[in-house]
Design an enzyme around this catalytic site. Sequence first.
Site, mmCIF file in Angstrom:
data_model
loop_
_atom_site.group_PDB
_atom_site.id
_atom_site.type_symbol
_atom_site.label_atom_id
_atom_site.label_comp_id
_atom_site.label_asym_id
_atom_site.label_seq_id
_atom_site.Cartn_x
_atom_site.Cartn_y
_atom_site.Cartn_z
ATOM 1 N N LYS A 68 0.806 -1.227 0.000
ATOM 2 C CA LYS A 68 0.000 0.000 0.000
ATOM 3 C C LYS A 68 0.835 1.271 0.000
ATOM 4 C CE LYS A 68 -4.280 -1.595 0.131
ATOM 5 N NZ LYS A 68 -5.176 -1.327 -1.022
ATOM 6 N N GLU A 94 -9.650 6.550 2.732
ATOM 7 C CA GLU A 94 -10.575 5.534 3.241
ATOM 8 C C GLU A 94 -9.743 4.310 3.590
ATOM 9 O OE1 GLU A 94 -9.837 5.723 0.058
ATOM 10 O OE2 GLU A 94 -9.296 3.629 -0.231
ATOM 11 N N SER A 134 1.629 -9.782 -1.123
ATOM 12 C CA SER A 134 1.302 -8.357 -0.961
ATOM 13 C C SER A 134 1.427 -7.813 0.453
ATOM 14 C CB SER A 134 -0.112 -8.098 -1.481
ATOM 15 O OG SER A 134 -1.034 -8.927 -0.813
#
Lengths: 398, 260
Positions: A89, A111, A377
């Site tokens: 991220k 968000e 990830s």
Amino acid sequence: MTYQVNEKGFYGKFGGAYIPEMLYPNIESLRNQYLEIIAKPEFQRDFNALLSDYVGRPTPLYFSKNMSAQYNCKLYLKREDLNHTGAHKINNTIGQILLARYLGKEKIIAETGAGQHGVATATVCALMNMDCIVYMGKVDTERQQANVARMRMLGAKVVAVTSGSQTLKDATNEAMRHWINHPEDTHYIIGSVVGPHPYPDMVARFQSVISKEIKSQLLKKEGRENPDAVIACVGGGSNAAGGFYHFLENQSVRLIAAEAAGLGVSTGKSAATTALGKDGILHGSRTLLMQTDDGQVIEPYSISAGLDYPGIGAMHAHLFDSRRADFYAITDEEAMESGLALSATEGIIPAIETAHALSVLDKVNFKPQDIVVIILSGRGDKDLETYSQYLNDKEAKR
Amino acid sequence: MRIQKTFEKGNVLTIYFTAGYPKLEDTMPILIALQEAGTDIVEIGMPFSDPIADGETIQESSKIALENGMHIEKLFTQLKNMRPQIHIPVFLMGYLNPVMQFGIENFLAQAQACGVDGLILPDLPLDIYEQDFRELFEKYNMANVFLISPLTSEQRIKKADSLSSGFLYVLSDSATTGKTSDQSFSKKQVEYFERVRALNLKNPLQIGFGISQRKDFEAALQYAEGAIIGSAFIRHIAKSQNLSVDIQTFVQKIKQTVLS
């Protein structure tokens, strides 16, 4: 055929910017400037410096010997879990916060579902000394308290969203409403390849460092840039977009996406968007969307909070529609077993989201010489409670 | 024609309410009461699960309407026989996704059959309308209203005006619905209204968002042909025991000084 976004912001028929007029000026200014800003040498210099010194890139491409033997192919793990804050991220939040400064914005909103993107955003806001508000569904703030605590330590204000179903889609709605009401000084850092154009393309570009590194790392390790397959999990789909990016136009690379089937695709408790979704519009983007016959959005379910989004990035909707990528629906149980297996065989505890990608190995047969890259990830620290609960339940059943 | 005649009279009061709220079958009674109370135009909101342009009041009314079982087909059933009893213009307002799932042409045909005058779809982009929808809207004689905000460029305002029919929806502020303030409009807002006014657009202007009481309505009429009230009306009827009386009171309070 191209799998990249076209000049109007569409991937095939998907994408676009279906937004109310109040959001138009911000989206328009972003659309007019993002490519130019990203291409600036100073931007690239700052972006790359932060990725290497702050985030810890390049992340390793690890040859997974034990699992390669088990699955009889050459299996590599792209270790995005080793990034600062524990997932891919932050590649995007670093890019967008630099961009926000070029746009002259002083405040940041975001968000978050499981809290990973919220933490990654709060982190870069702390780093750049910018105000940060993170919208998070009330239900998610309760089940992801550790990430709420992290965000608060990092100086972000976490707003528990009580509208709608109080989860990721409602947090996204609330962030968009905030942006409508504060258009001039605020930049909205969307966490995935969703939302109105240019977000899907912009986020994919920031995440594309994943596949760029895979190419150079594979060249060193295997003497070739392209693997035979890339596997990634897809909620909104940002790690998959980054992992697929530089292979999109190369048909010899098989692209495989793992969606969350939840309790099973036909149980009514699922988040498998390509299996269950229909062409529709959510959060400013035309995409595949889980919805009722009347066009009301259905709240998805998955054991992993990061995959329970009712839509999917427009790029992925197009990859599915054009059959460029194969989509597999992975149940909660399959993902949990894969997460436990990776922990036991390689000593790596993956996020439950990531574990869905690993389960694909049980569904697809590769040849012994095939080079398969799995995008790992995120790490599983945030999921320890869910893993322990699963182990306890399993032992109780014996 | 109905729309044109309404604007010829001037001082147009438009009221928005959510279909199927507070009760599923309240749509027609509210519409009738609004007309009897002297409302000039009605906008009927089609509820959507994810209304990003709306504040808490309309979010809540939409949520309840959906729980009550409202959907587009149901709405058309309710509105099927509204003409000729209802003689004021009626617009449908909502988000694009439910309309898209219903099928745009089917939607337009049914709306026309009910006697609906026009549509307001805030998340329908100008260029998509122009490319894909405009001909269909014209085929079914359906007016289409676009919104402009204080941050909309002059060039884009002109484009929105050229693609709109019926009226142009002038957002008083960059905000979600339902915001109220003590002062009706700031100096900045007034400058924006005057800037829009000076463009001599082809459509009548209606100011909406943040209009909740008589003084806002009066202030808006200095710069526009009409004004739109939504959230304040919904709050007023939320707990109503007698819709027609409460609606009469609400509308007359807004209109009285303007008419006298």
